[in-house]
Design an enzyme around this catalytic site. Structure first.
Site, PDB file in Angstrom:
ATOM      1  N   GLU A  46      13.343 -43.523  -7.158  1.00 45.02           N
ATOM      2  CA  GLU A  46      13.052 -43.483  -8.590  1.00 45.02           C
ATOM      3  C   GLU A  46      12.352 -44.740  -9.063  1.00 45.02           C
ATOM      4  OE1 GLU A  46      15.317 -39.885  -8.864  1.00 45.02           O
ATOM      5  OE2 GLU A  46      15.964 -41.760  -7.958  1.00 45.02           O
ATOM      6  N   THR A  47      11.552 -44.542 -10.101  1.00 48.67           N
ATOM      7  CA  THR A  47      11.044 -45.636 -10.921  1.00 48.67           C
ATOM      8  C   THR A  47      11.620 -45.439 -12.318  1.00 48.67           C
ATOM      9  OG1 THR A  47       8.993 -45.863  -9.661  1.00 48.67           O
ATOM     10  CG2 THR A  47       9.000 -46.727 -11.900  1.00 48.67           C
TER      11      THR A  47
END
Length: 265
Positions: A46-47
């Site tokens: 994830e970002t």
């Protein structure tokens, strides 16, 4: 345009363990396509993108390389780690996410960061989906499901550690992912798990904080204890300290910063 970005190993006490997340704190939201492109370019689980609102609540959104994710624990831990690092006087941070609502994260004296999430207890499934049975190399004893994933429950820890999966079949279970889990025979941990999410982010997730909002109440009931230590047994591994507290689940862990820099977009 240059944006400051940090990469953090979450649910780890040393580098190259736990799960990586990129953290970008913004003054205002970027175009959604740009955020997705950045997450794809980062190619991490994830970002996280954050925008601080006027009421001192951080609105947080999470993007995998494939799509926006409703709920992500490890990237929240990474985000809180960066915010605490930038303001050492902070002891708690308020967050908001559409699918989770308002929640708070605390910096504890023992070095852990504790996240207060809603309980997402799974319910038993009577009919087992063929894609799930055929997609896992070992048949589970029981199957449960919550809003996020199917829970394949095993009697033996070895089954969880050795299980193989077929991404093309598990992908057909979308929007649900798959977590496999068992009690642990290791005295250091109460239960173990692995998480497969080919439909949402990739193959096997290194450490998945969000699914422990479901695993914690499940194993609390099975083991008759509200405070548990969990091992996510991916190649990188991660340790999560979990507590069931009425309708909330407290999930704690450590984090280590790997990178700080700027991206040009």
């Amino acid at each position: 345009m240059k944006l400051k970005m940090s990469i953090v190993d979450a649910f780890a006490d040393k580098l190259f363990k736990g799960n990586q997340a990129a953290v970008i704190v913004l003054e205002r939201w970027l175009d959604e396509k740009l955020m997705q492109d950045i997450a794809a370019e980062n190619n991490l689980s994830e970002t996280a993108f954050l925008v601080k609102e006027k009421n001192d609540i951080f609105n947080i959104r999470w993007f995998s390389p494939l799509c926006e994710i409703d709920f992500c624990g490890h990237a929240t831990l990474a985000s809180a780690f960066i915010l605490f690092k930038e303001n050492e006087a902070l002891t708690s941070i308020k967050f908001y996410a559409k699918a989770v609502g308002n929640f708070e994260v605390y910096k504890k004296d023992d070095g852990l960061i504790q996240m207060n999430f809603p309980k997402r207890e799974p319910v038993k499934v009577q009919e087992f989906p063929n894609e799930l049975l055929e997609g896992l190399s070992i048949k589970p004893k029981e199957i449960y499901k919550n809003v996020q994933a199917y829970f394949a429950v095993y009697e033996k820890e070895e089954d969880v550690l050795n299980i193989e999966y077929k991404s093309e079949l598990l992908k057909k279970l979308a929007p649900y992912d798959v977590v496999v889990t068992s009690a642990s025979k290791n005295r250091e941990y109460d239960f173990v798990s692995r998480y497969f999410w080919p439909a949402s982010g990739g193959k096997e997730d290194p450490v998945t904080g969000s699914i422990h909002a479901g695993l914690t109440p499940f194993w609390a009931n099975k083991l008759n204890k509200n405070i548990l230590v969990a091992l996510q047994a991916s190649k990188r591994t991660g340790v999560l300290f979990c507590e069931l507290k009425e309708d909330r689940v407290l999930i704690s862990g450590k984090a280590v910063q790997y990178l700080e820099g700027n991206i040009s977009v």
